[in-house]
Write an enzyme that holds these catalytic residues in place. Structure first.
Site: not given
Length: 359
Positions: A12, A106-107
């Site tokens: 993350d 983003d993860e």
């Protein structure tokens, strides 16, 4: 970790959009930054950790964020840059495993049970990935390592920002027991409130609740909640997970009330959604309209059809029909959204249509 268990990493990125802006503009470093527009109808897309100390959060109205943090610096989003950086990060992931399931820009989850590169452990891989991300992008990432997706996600949140945490075999149930159910990925705010009303505050409380009671209150989701209370989660990391929906929404500069203005807005949204469907070769059978009033009261309406949508006009008409079903409006409208779900490929949609009898 023993060979009989999966090795799962959850990566993350830390305050991703805001961190990219601080990286690219040194004048923003160390300042409370919000990605978004500081205007009456603006919404915070992301907040730096400096801004989060003041209670600024993503999806918060910009005016409220400014009140909480008077020195907040707004910067407009640059999604093309975020997508490019995300592609860099994804390329790092695929050096180690083909089993990468992105959750957003983003993860992502990674299954490194059988990694492409010989490394001593999943923890060593997570450390190397974080180092590569820092070296190649100048950004920090937090990582969680465990033997299933649920625990890996919890672990990545545990040492943010720029942290690494491992929940080894045999420790998952005890780790979960002390946490609030509000912290559980897969338990949203509304479900957490329902659990709290039943006296379920922590993982230990959830574990003590019999399965039949959970089924009575939460239906099909009960088995998942019963499992995670014991640190169990059998969901695989799925790199080919199909997209579930495709939609667009817009917040208006001024509240709308006139039916003609709202209809024009729905037509514009439907056209954009269908363009996205065509770009991806997709169609769908369910149309959902989201409407948020000026007082932030929100309603959604959905309709489904037997055969997938064939074109943009069909989506437009379905969306307008849902809008008409909401009249008379209780208040002016600040936001509208149109979403298509129950997706299928355009090819399979055409095959289904070819089976219809001729008129």
């Amino acid at each position: 970790m023993t060979s009989s268990l999966r090795r799962i990493i959850h990566i993350d990125m830390d305050a991703f959009y805001a961190s990219v802006e601080q990286r690219d503009n040194p004048a923003l470093r160390g300042l409370p930054v919000a990605v978004g527009r500081n205007q009456e109808r603006g919404v915070v897309a992301a907040a730096s950790y400096e801004a989060r100390k003041f209670g600024v959060r993503s999806a918060m109205p910009s005016l409220l964020a400014s009140r909480r943090c008077p020195n907040l610096v707004f910067t407009p989003p640059r999604f093309e840059v975020y997508r490019a950086v995300s592609a860099q990060i994804h390329a790092i992931f695929t050096r180690f495993t083909p089993l990468v399931q992105p959750l957003s820009l983003d993860e992502a989850y990674l299954d490194v049970t059988h990694p492409l590169l010989d490394r001593p452990s999943a923890t060593a891989i997570a450390q190397e990935i974080r180092a590569l991300i820092a070296r190649q992008t100048g950004l920090t990432a937090s990582a969680g390592v465990s033997y299933n997706k649920f625990l890996a996600k919890l672990a990545s949140d545990y040492r943010k920002p720029d942290g690494l945490f491992v929940i080894p075999p045999g420790k998952g149930e005890a780790f979960v027991a002390t946490l609030s159910v509000k912290a559980f990925h897969g338990v949203g705010p509304a479900t957490a409130r329902r659990m709290n009303a039943l006296g379920i505050q922590t993982g230990a409380d959830l574990r003590a609740c019999p399965l039949d009671v959970l089924q009575q209150h939460f239906g099909k989701a009960a088995a998942f909640y019963y499992g995670i209370a014991r640190g169990e989660d059998n969901r695989p990391v799925d790199p080919d997970r199909p997209r579930k929906s495709l939609g667009k929404e817009t917040t208006f500069d001024h509240d709308l009330h006139a039916p003609a203005d709202l209809a024009d807005a729905v037509r514009d949204l439907a056209a954009k959604v269908w363009a996205g469907c065509e770009k991806r070769g997709l169609s769908g059978r369910t149309v959902t309209l989201k409407l948020r009033h000026a007082d932030f009261n929100q309603v959604t309406r959905s309709s489904s059809v037997m055969q997938p949508l064939r074109n943009g006009p069909e989506l437009e008409q379905a969306s307008l029909q849902l809008l008409r079903g909401l009249y008379p409006l209780r208040a002016p409208v600040r936001l509208l959204g149109v979403t298509v779900s129950a997706l299928c490929t355009a090819h399979s949609a055409a095959e289904q249509l070819s089976l219809l009898p001729l008129a």
